[in-house]
Design a protein around this motif. Structure first.
Motif, mmCIF file in Angstrom:
data_model
loop_
_atom_site.group_PDB
_atom_site.id
_atom_site.type_symbol
_atom_site.label_atom_id
_atom_site.label_comp_id
_atom_site.label_asym_id
_atom_site.label_seq_id
_atom_site.Cartn_x
_atom_site.Cartn_y
_atom_site.Cartn_z
ATOM 1 N N GLU A 31 0.839 -1.197 0.000
ATOM 2 C CA GLU A 31 0.000 0.000 0.000
ATOM 3 C C GLU A 31 0.875 1.248 0.000
ATOM 4 O OE1 GLU A 31 -3.150 0.018 3.020
ATOM 5 O OE2 GLU A 31 -2.525 -2.038 3.435
ATOM 6 N N THR A 33 0.701 5.624 0.945
ATOM 7 C CA THR A 33 -0.065 6.716 1.529
ATOM 8 C C THR A 33 -0.492 7.654 0.405
ATOM 9 O OG1 THR A 33 1.857 8.140 1.842
ATOM 10 C CG2 THR A 33 1.306 6.616 3.657
ATOM 11 N N ALA A 34 -1.320 8.632 0.729
ATOM 12 C CA ALA A 34 -1.746 9.619 -0.269
ATOM 13 C C ALA A 34 -0.547 10.381 -0.831
ATOM 14 C CB ALA A 34 -2.744 10.592 0.355
ATOM 15 N N ALA A 35 0.518 10.494 -0.035
ATOM 16 C CA ALA A 35 1.729 11.182 -0.480
ATOM 17 C C ALA A 35 2.665 10.257 -1.264
ATOM 18 C CB ALA A 35 2.464 11.761 0.719
ATOM 19 N N GLY A 36 2.299 8.977 -1.389
ATOM 20 C CA GLY A 36 3.096 8.032 -2.174
ATOM 21 C C GLY A 36 4.150 7.273 -1.390
#
Length: 77
Positions: A31, A33-36
């Motif tokens: 997975e 995060t939204a920040a990559g």
């Protein structure tokens, strides 16, 4: 991700308790995060962190006062 799939994360003992630290092994979950940033988790999937600059940052707010938000990590083979 830098190619490391597992890390040992050191969780300090309770503040003022003089207890020994606990070591938790986390692995890459695949997975992001939204920040990559890559997400790592323990075997149960309840302790989730992001590894940044040689330190682990928990994704959930650490419970209780005085809990550390920057944890020592060691890459594992």
């Amino acid at each position: 991700m830098d190619g490391t799939w597992r890390y040992a994360v050191t969780l300090p003992g309770p503040p003022g308790g003089h207890g020994p630290p606990q070591v938790v092994i986390v692995h890459a979950t695949g997975e992001l995060t939204a920040a990559g940033a890559a997400v790592y988790a323990d075997g149960a999937g309840t302790f989730r962190v992001v590894i940044e600059g040689g330190a682990a940052r928990p994704l959930a707010a650490p419970p209780g006062p005085g809990r550390h938000i920057c944890l020592h990590v060691v890459p594992l083979p």
